[in-house]
Design an enzyme around this catalytic site. Structure first.
Site, PDB file in Angstrom:
ATOM      1  N   ASP A   1      -3.773  11.114  11.108  1.00 50.25           N
ATOM      2  CA  ASP A   1      -4.171  10.504   9.830  1.00 50.25           C
ATOM      3  C   ASP A   1      -4.961   9.221  10.066  1.00 50.25           C
ATOM      4  O   ASP A   1      -4.650   8.165   9.513  1.00 50.25           O
ATOM      5  CB  ASP A   1      -2.927  10.219   8.985  1.00 50.25           C
ATOM      6  CG  ASP A   1      -3.270   9.926   7.524  1.00 50.25           C
ATOM      7  OD1 ASP A   1      -4.386  10.294   7.093  1.00 50.25           O
ATOM      8  OD2 ASP A   1      -2.440   9.326   6.821  1.00 50.25           O
TER       9      ASP A   1
ATOM     10  N   GLY B   1       4.450   7.474   2.703  1.00 49.53           N
ATOM     11  CA  GLY B   1       5.329   6.650   1.882  1.00 49.53           C
ATOM     12  C   GLY B   1       4.655   5.348   1.489  1.00 49.53           C
ATOM     13  O   GLY B   1       3.464   5.136   1.743  1.00 49.53           O
TER      14      GLY B   1
ATOM     15  N   GLY C   1       0.827  -1.196   0.000  1.00 50.98           N
ATOM     16  CA  GLY C   1       0.000   0.000   0.000  1.00 50.98           C
ATOM     17  C   GLY C   1       0.859   1.243   0.000  1.00 50.98           C
ATOM     18  O   GLY C   1       2.081   1.178   0.150  1.00 50.98           O
TER      19      GLY C   1
ATOM     20  N   LYS D   1       8.316   0.076   5.350  1.00 52.59           N
ATOM     21  CA  LYS D   1       7.791   1.361   4.874  1.00 52.59           C
ATOM     22  C   LYS D   1       8.954   2.269   4.476  1.00 52.59           C
ATOM     23  O   LYS D   1       9.832   2.560   5.292  1.00 52.59           O
ATOM     24  CB  LYS D   1       6.954   2.045   5.956  1.00 52.59           C
ATOM     25  CG  LYS D   1       6.449   3.430   5.552  1.00 52.59           C
ATOM     26  CD  LYS D   1       5.610   4.071   6.629  1.00 52.59           C
ATOM     27  CE  LYS D   1       4.214   3.538   6.648  1.00 52.59           C
ATOM     28  NZ  LYS D   1       3.400   3.954   5.494  1.00 52.59           N
TER      29      LYS D   1
END
Length: 422
Positions: A248, A135, A130, A151
């Protein structure tokens, strides 16, 4: 007892031919034989004579075999150890050349991987899991077959010392509803984080199922995901030494393990990005998605911004789709507005549930979840509950009265969308 024998050989023969004889001595006085227990050898007249004791032949052969076996066994052990040493050296050399090297730990909890380590583990970052504001994430496998998520951070401008310090802080945060950070990489301008791999990916992939083979999450699973996520956020806001604001919260950042236990991902990354976070905000979907009104108004951001985002996500958990949906005729339906209005008019709360569940839900749990969502998205953060209070509402320990419809939702109903899209 004395026995007539003219030589040592005859004396020996005399003892061996008598099964009761246990020993013999042959000297100048003649041949002496012993029967029974050897208790009277002191009766020997002369000191220094050789006494021959009779033993079983099996003991003689066993003794001989043992004398041979000892050097053979020692040699075998030595050879085995030498071979084992060579094998271990070979494994160590192979590990240095082609696998992940476990390097320096930070405060005893995180592993400092080299970039080459993670490139090998992720097969050159070939399988993407994803991507988001912070990032892209790639699947990887460690030498012990442990699955990881790597990540690759974007927009990080911090120096190595500050980055390590921030990552070290994130690594100390442990909770059953937070994704565990395993390690990191900091080489040149490369910044990567290594997390536990979550078998069931993100909540988003189950709510918006692109793969028809996936079965819709039942209500109990959705309820437990909502509750577990609330617990994870409450821990970040209220139980950490310093309050950590996620900034987020959305279904893409709620990961599910093999048992569908929710894990909040990407917590602490807003602090890592620092001033660059304002740039990240432009990639989000705006207030109609998950951002609280204060992001736009310029008011200082608090933990209540996460509460707003969490509330918006609750609506999507209930409906099984995005809050904002466009139809072929160009019209847009905003689920929170529709649901709040419908319930306020007295409709059954089951009418707002995902149609795929066919009404199979605990009405009391659904009501608590819906009311919590409505209180979380109040325009004024003062009117929003804390995440700790949300947990109590969902658990049934704190009663939530019917919430008012937020002004922002009323504006949408009235068609005044300038406030929302500005």
């Amino acid at each position: 007892m004395p026995f007539a024998a003219d030589s040592s050989a005859n004396c020996k023969s005399a003892c061996l031919n008598n099964c009761s004889c246990n020993a013999y001595v042959y000297n100048s006085t003649g041949c002496s034989l012993w029967f029974g227990d050897l208790l009277n050898i002191q009766q020997l007249d002369n000191g220094g004579d050789e006494l021959y004791i009779r033993v079983a032949s099996s003991e003689v052969s066993s003794s001989k075999k043992e004398s041979i076996r000892r050097p053979v066994t020692v040699g075998a052990i030595a050879g085995t150890l030498a071979l084992l040493g060579l094998v271990l050296v070979g494994i160590w050399i192979w590990g240095k050349r082609g696998s992940v090297e476990i390097s320096n730990a930070v405060e005893g909890s995180l592993v400092a991987f080299t970039y080459r380590d993670l490139k090998i583990a992720s097969k050159c970052f070939s399988e993407i899991l994803g991507s988001g504001a912070f990032g892209s994430v790639f699947k990887g496998v460690l030498p012990d077959s442990t699955l990881i998520a790597v990540k690759k951070l974007q927009g990080i401008t911090q120096g190595e010392k500050q980055f390590r310090a921030e990552v070290s802080t994130i690594g100390t945060i442990q909770h059953v509803n937070l994704v565990r950070l395993r390690g990191f990489c900091c080489e040149g301008n490369k910044r990567l984080l290594v997390y536990d791999y979550m078998e069931n990916r993100s909540l988003n992939s189950h709510l918006l199922r692109k793969d028809d083979s996936k079965v819709a999450l039942d209500w109990k699973t959705r309820y437990n995901i909502a509750l577990g996520t609330a617990r994870g956020l409450a821990y970040l806001h209220e139980e950490c030494r310093d309050c950590i604001i996620h900034c987020d919260i959305k279904p893409e950042n709620i990961l599910l393990d093999v048992n569908f236990v929710p894990k909040v991902a990407d917590f602490g990354l807003a602090k890592l990005l620092g001033r660059e976070f304002s740039r990240v905000l432009t990639t989000m979907r705006g207030t109609r998605g998950y951002l609280a009104p204060e992001w736009i108004s310029g008011v200082a951001i608090t933990a209540k911004a996460d509460v707003y985002s969490y509330g918006m996500m609750l609506f999507e958990i209930i409906s099984g789709r995005r809050n904002s949906q466009k139809f072929e005729d160009g019209k847009t339906e905003y689920f929170p507005t529709w649901a709040a209005t419908k319930v306020a008019e007295g409709a059954d709360v089951l009418s707002i549930l995902d149609n795929q569940l066919e009404g199979n839900a605990d009405t009391e749990e659904l009501t608590r979840t819906f009311r919590a969502a409505c209180w979380c998205i109040q325009d004024d953060e003062v009117h929003r509950p804390t995440m700790g209070q949300v947990v109590q509402i969902l658990e049934g320990f704190l009663e939530a009265r019917p919430p008012p419809i937020p002004r922002s939702l009323q504006l949408i109903m009235e068609g005044e969308e300038t406030y929302i899209s500005s």
